[in-house]
Design a protein around this motif. Sequence first.
Motif, PDB file in Angstrom:
ATOM      1  N   PHE A 107       0.837  -1.190   0.000  1.00  0.00           N
ATOM      2  CA  PHE A 107       0.000   0.000   0.000  1.00  0.00           C
ATOM      3  C   PHE A 107       0.880   1.252   0.000  1.00  0.00           C
ATOM      4  CE2 PHE A 107      -4.262  -1.587   1.964  1.00  0.00           C
ATOM      5  CZ  PHE A 107      -4.425  -2.426   0.878  1.00  0.00           C
ATOM      6  N   PHE A 108       0.423   2.256  -0.718  1.00  0.00           N
ATOM      7  CA  PHE A 108       1.149   3.521  -0.810  1.00  0.00           C
ATOM      8  C   PHE A 108       0.176   4.679  -0.641  1.00  0.00           C
ATOM      9  CE2 PHE A 108       0.033   1.975  -5.067  1.00  0.00           C
ATOM     10  CZ  PHE A 108      -0.778   3.013  -5.518  1.00  0.00           C
ATOM     11  N   HIS A 109       0.753   5.844  -0.364  1.00  0.00           N
ATOM     12  CA  HIS A 109      -0.020   7.081  -0.354  1.00  0.00           C
ATOM     13  C   HIS A 109       0.192   7.719  -1.716  1.00  0.00           C
ATOM     14  CE1 HIS A 109      -2.130  10.490   1.225  1.00  0.00           C
ATOM     15  NE2 HIS A 109      -1.094  11.302   1.139  1.00  0.00           N
ATOM     16  N   GLN A 110      -0.855   7.797  -2.521  1.00  0.00           N
ATOM     17  CA  GLN A 110      -0.678   8.159  -3.921  1.00  0.00           C
ATOM     18  C   GLN A 110       0.018   9.510  -4.133  1.00  0.00           C
ATOM     19  OE1 GLN A 110      -4.075   7.559  -6.440  1.00  0.00           O
ATOM     20  NE2 GLN A 110      -3.083   8.401  -8.237  1.00  0.00           N
ATOM     21  N   PRO A 111      -0.300  10.560  -3.379  1.00  0.00           N
ATOM     22  CA  PRO A 111       0.450  11.810  -3.598  1.00  0.00           C
ATOM     23  C   PRO A 111       1.956  11.640  -3.395  1.00  0.00           C
ATOM     24  CG  PRO A 111      -1.544  12.247  -2.358  1.00  0.00           C
ATOM     25  CD  PRO A 111      -1.423  10.755  -2.433  1.00  0.00           C
ATOM     26  N   HIS A 112       2.363  10.841  -2.401  1.00  0.00           N
ATOM     27  CA  HIS A 112       3.791  10.597  -2.196  1.00  0.00           C
ATOM     28  C   HIS A 112       4.368   9.796  -3.351  1.00  0.00           C
ATOM     29  CE1 HIS A 112       7.233   8.161  -0.740  1.00  0.00           C
ATOM     30  NE2 HIS A 112       7.590   9.308  -0.187  1.00  0.00           N
ATOM     31  N   LEU A 113       3.666   8.759  -3.777  1.00  0.00           N
ATOM     32  CA  LEU A 113       4.145   7.939  -4.882  1.00  0.00           C
ATOM     33  C   LEU A 113       4.330   8.778  -6.144  1.00  0.00           C
ATOM     34  CD1 LEU A 113       4.652   5.078  -6.155  1.00  0.00           C
ATOM     35  CD2 LEU A 113       2.222   5.107  -6.753  1.00  0.00           C
ATOM     36  N   GLU A 114       3.320   9.532  -6.514  1.00  0.00           N
ATOM     37  CA  GLU A 114       3.417  10.339  -7.724  1.00  0.00           C
ATOM     38  C   GLU A 114       4.506  11.402  -7.586  1.00  0.00           C
ATOM     39  OE1 GLU A 114      -0.072  11.811  -9.634  1.00  0.00           O
ATOM     40  OE2 GLU A 114      -1.300  10.126  -8.981  1.00  0.00           O
ATOM     41  N   GLY A 115       4.664  11.943  -6.389  1.00  0.00           N
ATOM     42  CA  GLY A 115       5.719  12.935  -6.174  1.00  0.00           C
ATOM     43  C   GLY A 115       7.098  12.340  -6.423  1.00  0.00           C
ATOM     44  N   GLU A 116       7.344  11.127  -5.915  1.00  0.00           N
ATOM     45  CA  GLU A 116       8.647  10.492  -6.126  1.00  0.00           C
ATOM     46  C   GLU A 116       8.854  10.137  -7.604  1.00  0.00           C
ATOM     47  OE1 GLU A 116      10.995  10.416  -4.101  1.00  0.00           O
ATOM     48  OE2 GLU A 116       9.945  10.930  -2.245  1.00  0.00           O
ATOM     49  N   LEU A 117       7.795   9.681  -8.266  1.00  0.00           N
ATOM     50  CA  LEU A 117       7.917   9.365  -9.685  1.00  0.00           C
ATOM     51  C   LEU A 117       8.185  10.623 -10.501  1.00  0.00           C
ATOM     52  CD1 LEU A 117       5.015   6.762 -10.039  1.00  0.00           C
ATOM     53  CD2 LEU A 117       7.463   6.288 -10.185  1.00  0.00           C
ATOM     54  N   ARG A 118       7.561  11.729 -10.127  1.00  0.00           N
ATOM     55  CA  ARG A 118       7.828  12.979 -10.835  1.00  0.00           C
ATOM     56  C   ARG A 118       9.231  13.507 -10.531  1.00  0.00           C
ATOM     57  NH1 ARG A 118       2.351  16.691 -11.331  1.00  0.00           N
ATOM     58  NH2 ARG A 118       0.952  15.009 -11.995  1.00  0.00           N
ATOM     59  N   ASN A 119       9.707  13.272  -9.313  1.00  0.00           N
ATOM     60  CA  ASN A 119      11.096  13.651  -9.019  1.00  0.00           C
ATOM     61  C   ASN A 119      12.060  12.904  -9.936  1.00  0.00           C
ATOM     62  OD1 ASN A 119      10.388  15.421  -6.969  1.00  0.00           O
ATOM     63  ND2 ASN A 119      10.669  13.913  -5.337  1.00  0.00           N
ATOM     64  N   GLY A 120      11.692  11.667 -10.268  1.00  0.00           N
ATOM     65  CA  GLY A 120      12.538  10.904 -11.173  1.00  0.00           C
ATOM     66  C   GLY A 120      12.681  11.551 -12.535  1.00  0.00           C
ATOM     67  N   ILE A 121      11.643  12.225 -12.988  1.00  0.00           N
ATOM     68  CA  ILE A 121      11.691  12.883 -14.297  1.00  0.00           C
ATOM     69  C   ILE A 121      12.687  14.048 -14.288  1.00  0.00           C
ATOM     70  CG2 ILE A 121      10.306  14.237 -15.939  1.00  0.00           C
ATOM     71  CD1 ILE A 121       9.804  11.231 -15.990  1.00  0.00           C
ATOM     72  N   LEU A 122      12.907  14.643 -13.123  1.00  0.00           N
ATOM     73  CA  LEU A 122      13.841  15.771 -13.036  1.00  0.00           C
ATOM     74  C   LEU A 122      15.258  15.365 -13.370  1.00  0.00           C
ATOM     75  CD1 LEU A 122      12.482  17.438  -9.754  1.00  0.00           C
ATOM     76  CD2 LEU A 122      11.875  17.956 -12.131  1.00  0.00           C
ATOM     77  N   ARG A 123      15.535  14.067 -13.428  1.00  0.00           N
ATOM     78  CA  ARG A 123      16.864  13.586 -13.803  1.00  0.00           C
ATOM     79  C   ARG A 123      17.143  13.761 -15.289  1.00  0.00           C
ATOM     80  NH1 ARG A 123      16.254   7.522 -11.556  1.00  0.00           N
ATOM     81  NH2 ARG A 123      14.296   7.829 -12.693  1.00  0.00           N
ATOM     82  N   TYR A 124      16.112  14.072 -16.085  1.00  0.00           N
ATOM     83  CA  TYR A 124      16.263  14.080 -17.539  1.00  0.00           C
ATOM     84  C   TYR A 124      15.773  15.391 -18.159  1.00  0.00           C
ATOM     85  CZ  TYR A 124      16.274   9.147 -16.241  1.00  0.00           C
ATOM     86  OH  TYR A 124      16.534   7.941 -15.632  1.00  0.00           O
ATOM     87  N   PRO A 125      16.284  16.537 -17.697  1.00  0.00           N
ATOM     88  CA  PRO A 125      15.760  17.809 -18.213  1.00  0.00           C
ATOM     89  C   PRO A 125      15.969  17.986 -19.711  1.00  0.00           C
ATOM     90  CG  PRO A 125      17.788  18.162 -16.979  1.00  0.00           C
ATOM     91  CD  PRO A 125      17.386  16.737 -16.735  1.00  0.00           C
ATOM     92  N   GLU A 126      17.024  17.363 -20.247  1.00  0.00           N
ATOM     93  CA  GLU A 126      17.316  17.535 -21.677  1.00  0.00           C
ATOM     94  C   GLU A 126      16.433  16.663 -22.563  1.00  0.00           C
ATOM     95  OE1 GLU A 126      19.515  13.952 -20.334  1.00  0.00           O
ATOM     96  OE2 GLU A 126      19.065  15.924 -19.494  1.00  0.00           O
ATOM     97  N   LEU A 127      15.694  15.718 -21.962  1.00  0.00           N
ATOM     98  CA  LEU A 127      14.884  14.792 -22.745  1.00  0.00           C
ATOM     99  C   LEU A 127      13.391  15.007 -22.585  1.00  0.00           C
ATOM    100  CD1 LEU A 127      16.804  11.426 -22.098  1.00  0.00           C
ATOM    101  CD2 LEU A 127      16.774  12.761 -24.219  1.00  0.00           C
ATOM    102  N   VAL A 128      12.966  15.728 -21.553  1.00  0.00           N
ATOM    103  CA  VAL A 128      11.546  15.813 -21.211  1.00  0.00           C
ATOM    104  C   VAL A 128      11.071  17.262 -21.248  1.00  0.00           C
ATOM    105  CG1 VAL A 128       9.801  15.310 -19.478  1.00  0.00           C
ATOM    106  CG2 VAL A 128      11.762  13.771 -19.737  1.00  0.00           C
ATOM    107  N   ASP A 129       9.992  17.492 -21.966  1.00  0.00           N
ATOM    108  CA  ASP A 129       9.292  18.778 -21.937  1.00  0.00           C
ATOM    109  C   ASP A 129       7.950  18.566 -21.249  1.00  0.00           C
ATOM    110  OD1 ASP A 129      11.305  20.106 -23.244  1.00  0.00           O
ATOM    111  OD2 ASP A 129      10.380  19.952 -25.224  1.00  0.00           O
ATOM    112  N   LEU A 130       7.703  19.360 -20.212  1.00  0.00           N
ATOM    113  CA  LEU A 130       6.461  19.262 -19.445  1.00  0.00           C
ATOM    114  C   LEU A 130       5.475  20.335 -19.900  1.00  0.00           C
ATOM    115  CD1 LEU A 130       7.825  18.673 -15.831  1.00  0.00           C
ATOM    116  CD2 LEU A 130       6.519  17.043 -17.193  1.00  0.00           C
ATOM    117  N   PHE A 131       4.279  19.916 -20.231  1.00  0.00           N
ATOM    118  CA  PHE A 131       3.208  20.849 -20.565  1.00  0.00           C
ATOM    119  C   PHE A 131       2.121  20.694 -19.510  1.00  0.00           C
ATOM    120  CE2 PHE A 131       5.485  20.097 -24.475  1.00  0.00           C
ATOM    121  CZ  PHE A 131       5.546  21.348 -25.079  1.00  0.00           C
TER     122      PHE A 131
END
Length: 532
Positions: free
Chosen positions: A99-123
Motif C-alpha cells: 500500500f502507498f499514499h498516492q500523492p507521495h508515490l506520484e511525487g517520487e515518480l515525478r522527481n525521477g523525471i527531473l533527472r532528464y531535463p534535456e529529454l523531457v518537456d512538461l506541458f
Amino acid sequence: MYDIVIVGYGPSGVTAANLAAMQGLRIAIVEKDTDVFPRQRAISCDDEVMRVFQTIGLVGPIRAAMHEGVTSKFVTSKGKEILSLASSITHNGYHQRNFFHQPHLEGELRNGILRYPELVDLFLGHEAVSVVNGPDTATVTIKSTTDDRNTILEGKYVFACDGGSSTIRKSLGIPMEGTSLPDPWFDVQGETLQPMQGTPYFKFICDPKRPGVDCPCPGGMHRFEWRINKGDNVGQMSSKVWSIINDLARKGSGNPALKINEENLDVKRTWQYTFHVRRATQWRMGRVFLLGDAAHIMPAFAGAGMASAIRDTVNLVWKVKAVIDGRASDSLLDTYEDEREPHAAAITKYAEKLGKIVQVKNPVLASLRNSYFRTIRHIPGLKSYTNSMKGKPVPGFQSGFVARPNHQKTPVGRTFPNYDVGTENGRMLLDDYMGQDLCIFGLNADPRTLLTPEELSAWEAWGARFIRIRTGTLVVGHDEVGDPVGRLWEWFQKNNNAQLAIVRPDRIVYGVDSDRVDLSPRFAEVKTKTTA
C-alpha cells in the motif's frame, strides 16, 4: 518532434516517462493539473510493479513510505474471519501486496523525471484537444487551461494515459465496451490524529446489510468505504459518516465498544463512485496507444487497476525503443494488446469475484458463503488458497514477442526471477544488473555457445547482452553473475533442465532452449549493408 507524446501524468504516464527517458527517448508530457492531486485514489501495487520501480531507480524512496506485505481480511458482520489473503515475497523480489499514499508515490515518480531535463518537456496546465494520425508521426493539439492558447505537438508515437474518460480515445472514435456495477459506493478518507483502535489489517466487511472497507493507509491516513444501498439519500450521506464508520469499524474488529470520532480522524475527502468493467475495442490505432484506464477499467476489489496500467507501460516502452532504433519492425508494437489484454481480462474477473464475495445481499446466501469459506479453509490443497494470494492471476502468454513453445509447461511469457546475485561490482538484485537490456543467460556456460549461428547473429544484431550464470559462488568476472545458493539453478532445473534463457527488458522470458524451438528474435528488422 518527440519520440513519444504522453497525455496524462498520473502513475502510468509518469512511469512511462521514466522508462522512456532512461532509454534516451525524447518525450513530451501533457497534463491539465499543475500539481500532484492531493488525495489518494489508487492505493495498492504488487510485486511486479515494485520491479518496475526498481528498474527506474526509484524503489528506495517509494518503499520508504509504503506498507509492504499487506494482508487482506474478509470478515462477517460479527468480525469473524472467513478469508485471509496474506501477501508473501515472490520470485520477483517483493511482496504481492503493498500500500502507498498516492500523492507521495506520484511525487517520487515525478522527481525521477527531473533527472532528464534535456529529454523531457512538461506541458502542465494543458489538456489534450485532439489527436491526428499521420504516416510517420501523430499530431496532438493541446490547449492551455489558463489562456486557451493551442499548441501543436508532434510525436513518432502517442501514449494515451489520460484515464477512463480519455480525450485521446474519444478523439480517435474508439468505443468502450462493458458495463457498470449496479450499486455505487461511498469513500471517506481521513488523517489519523490519534492511534486508531482495531486491527492493522485491510478488511472487507462482508455484511449483507451494508458491505464496506476498513483500511489503514500509509501517510497517516485511514480510509472507510461502503456500498450505497437503495433508499439511501446520497445527498445526506455525509451526515451519516460517523455512524457508518463506527458501524464498519466495530464489525471489522469484532469489538462492539470501539468508537471513532473527530478526535481520532480528520476527514479530508468524501466522494461517491461507481465500479466499471469496461474495455476499449482496440488499444492501438496507428501511432497512438491506449494505456491503463484509457484501455481497460476494472473494479477496485483486487486493488489492481494501477498495477495493470503500469504493466502496460513496461510492456510497451521498450518495444517502441526497439522500433525507433531500427532493431525491430513496427509490427512488434501490435503485440502490445495481444500480450496485455488476456492478463488485464483475467485480473478484472478476479476483482469481480472478490467483489461478489464481499457484496452478497441475501442474508441466507451470506450465511452459506461464510460456511463455505470456513469449510474449505480446512481442506488440504484448498487451504492455501484461502490464506494466501495464490488465486491472483499472474501474467502469462505464449503468443506475441516470444519464441512460441509447443507445450504448456514452459516459463515462456512469464517473469524471470529477480534474485540476489553476485557481480564484478558486488551483490545486487538481478534486475539492477540487467538494466533495461534484453539479456541472454547461460547456466554455467557462455550463452553464445548454446545458440545456433543464425540465432546468435540475430541476437547480436539486436544488441542483446550475453551473461553467464555461475552457480555456488559470488566470485565472478565480466558479463557473469553469481548464483551463490542455487536459486537461479533451481529455476533452470524446474524448467526441464534448461541451460539458456532469453529475457526481455520487461523481465518476461522470451524463450528457453529446453523448449526445442527456434529462438531467433521475431519481428527483427533485416539488416542490409549499403554502399556509397
